[in-house]
Design a protein around this motif. Structure first.
Motif, mmCIF file in Angstrom:
data_model
loop_
_atom_site.group_PDB
_atom_site.id
_atom_site.type_symbol
_atom_site.label_atom_id
_atom_site.label_comp_id
_atom_site.label_asym_id
_atom_site.label_seq_id
_atom_site.Cartn_x
_atom_site.Cartn_y
_atom_site.Cartn_z
ATOM 1 N N VAL A 162 44.963 64.566 34.382
ATOM 2 C CA VAL A 162 43.415 64.331 34.395
ATOM 3 C C VAL A 162 43.730 62.912 34.739
ATOM 4 N N ALA A 163 44.423 62.582 33.732
ATOM 5 C CA ALA A 163 44.000 61.167 33.726
ATOM 6 C C ALA A 163 45.198 59.923 34.927
ATOM 7 N N GLN A 164 46.150 60.292 35.106
ATOM 8 C CA GLN A 164 46.326 59.807 37.285
ATOM 9 C C GLN A 164 45.810 59.884 37.979
ATOM 10 N N ARG A 165 44.527 61.109 38.064
ATOM 11 C CA ARG A 165 43.963 61.395 39.169
ATOM 12 C C ARG A 165 42.638 60.413 38.885
ATOM 13 N N LYS A 166 42.114 60.150 37.585
ATOM 14 C CA LYS A 166 41.020 58.857 37.287
ATOM 15 C C LYS A 166 42.108 57.895 37.866
ATOM 16 N N ALA A 167 42.662 57.197 37.215
ATOM 17 C CA ALA A 167 43.139 56.071 37.904
ATOM 18 C C ALA A 167 43.679 55.843 39.148
ATOM 19 N N GLY A 168 44.033 57.213 39.556
ATOM 20 C CA GLY A 168 43.686 56.633 41.343
ATOM 21 C C GLY A 168 42.179 56.639 42.070
ATOM 22 N N TYR A 169 41.895 57.794 41.606
ATOM 23 C CA TYR A 169 40.182 57.164 41.618
ATOM 24 C C TYR A 169 39.659 56.113 41.672
ATOM 25 N N ALA A 170 40.061 55.918 40.375
ATOM 26 C CA ALA A 170 39.374 54.507 40.038
ATOM 27 C C ALA A 170 39.782 53.368 41.313
ATOM 28 N N GLU A 171 41.618 53.442 41.948
ATOM 29 C CA GLU A 171 41.858 52.636 43.502
ATOM 30 C C GLU A 171 41.294 52.664 44.599
ATOM 31 N N TYR A 172 40.384 54.119 45.008
ATOM 32 C CA TYR A 172 39.575 54.671 46.248
ATOM 33 C C TYR A 172 38.235 53.492 45.147
ATOM 34 N N ASP A 173 37.576 53.168 44.209
ATOM 35 C CA ASP A 173 36.196 53.254 44.098
ATOM 36 C C ASP A 173 36.400 51.292 44.343
ATOM 37 N N ARG A 174 37.478 50.962 44.134
ATOM 38 C CA ARG A 174 38.386 49.677 43.973
ATOM 39 C C ARG A 174 38.285 49.189 45.680
ATOM 40 N N PHE A 175 38.987 50.042 46.508
ATOM 41 C CA PHE A 175 38.817 50.064 47.907
ATOM 42 C C PHE A 175 37.511 49.609 49.043
ATOM 43 N N GLY A 176 36.830 50.829 47.946
ATOM 44 C CA GLY A 176 35.492 50.568 48.818
ATOM 45 C C GLY A 176 35.090 49.605 48.725
ATOM 46 N N ALA A 177 35.155 49.352 47.214
ATOM 47 C CA ALA A 177 33.682 47.970 46.849
ATOM 48 C C ALA A 177 35.001 46.857 47.582
ATOM 49 N N GLU A 178 36.845 46.423 47.812
ATOM 50 C CA GLU A 178 36.550 45.345 48.374
ATOM 51 C C GLU A 178 35.827 45.632 49.883
ATOM 52 N N LEU A 179 36.057 46.942 50.090
ATOM 53 C CA LEU A 179 35.841 46.685 51.895
ATOM 54 C C LEU A 179 34.354 46.705 52.106
ATOM 55 N N ALA A 180 33.323 46.809 50.915
ATOM 56 C CA ALA A 180 32.154 45.693 50.609
ATOM 57 C C ALA A 180 32.455 44.637 50.341
ATOM 58 N N ARG A 181 32.672 44.299 49.538
ATOM 59 C CA ARG A 181 32.800 42.837 49.450
ATOM 60 C C ARG A 181 33.007 41.751 50.477
ATOM 61 N N ARG A 182 33.827 42.497 51.625
ATOM 62 C CA ARG A 182 34.241 41.738 52.714
ATOM 63 C C ARG A 182 33.628 41.671 53.774
ATOM 64 N N GLY A 183 32.299 42.348 53.970
ATOM 65 C CA GLY A 183 31.951 42.684 55.246
ATOM 66 C C GLY A 183 32.371 43.777 55.738
ATOM 67 N N HIS A 184 32.976 44.910 55.644
ATOM 68 C CA HIS A 184 33.225 46.047 56.319
ATOM 69 C C HIS A 184 32.370 47.159 55.544
#
Length: 120
Positions: A21-43
């Motif tokens: 569960v801890a590994q999955r939560k950490a992975g999902y946090a990276e996917y959240d960061r990916f989505g935030a980075e896309l938005a920040r960069r105008g995608h």
């Protein structure tokens, strides 16, 4: 803007079979960061989903025929999820994809066919 699909390819079942569960939560946090980075960069994310285990797939052979349970091919890599993204900067989108590629899956970015791309 041009629309692309970001395919996440790898051991799609590892999130459910080998990660705690801890590994999955950490992975999902990276996917959240990916989505935030896309938005920040105008995608703009226009769609997408994580897919359940490949063992739940139902496959129909090319040309039709009897559906089978499980993935179409017995391979170690399957599509585990996807994003649909609109952007004017493919190179920057690919750069953002490094965030989720670092989690161990391959990433394939492909342009979506529009109606005007088809022969009339």
């Amino acid at each position: 803007m041009t629309e692309y699909v970001v395919l996440i390819v790898g051991d799609a079942d590892r999130w459910w079979t080998t990660m705690d569960v801890a590994q999955r939560k950490a992975g999902y946090a990276e996917y959240d960061r990916f989505g935030a980075e896309l938005a920040r960069r105008g995608h703009k994310i226009t769609g997408g989903a994580e897919l359940h285990a490949s063992g739940e797939a139902r496959s129909i052979p090319a040309g039709g025929g009897t559906p089978t349970e499980g993935p179409f091919a017995e391979v170690t890599e399957q599509v585990g999820g996807f994003y649909q993204v609109e952007t004017d900067d493919l190179d920057d989108l690919v750069d953002c994809c490094q965030i989720i590629a670092a989690l161990g899956d391959g990433i394939e970015v492909r342009r979506v066919v529009k109606p005007e791309d088809r022969p009339s």
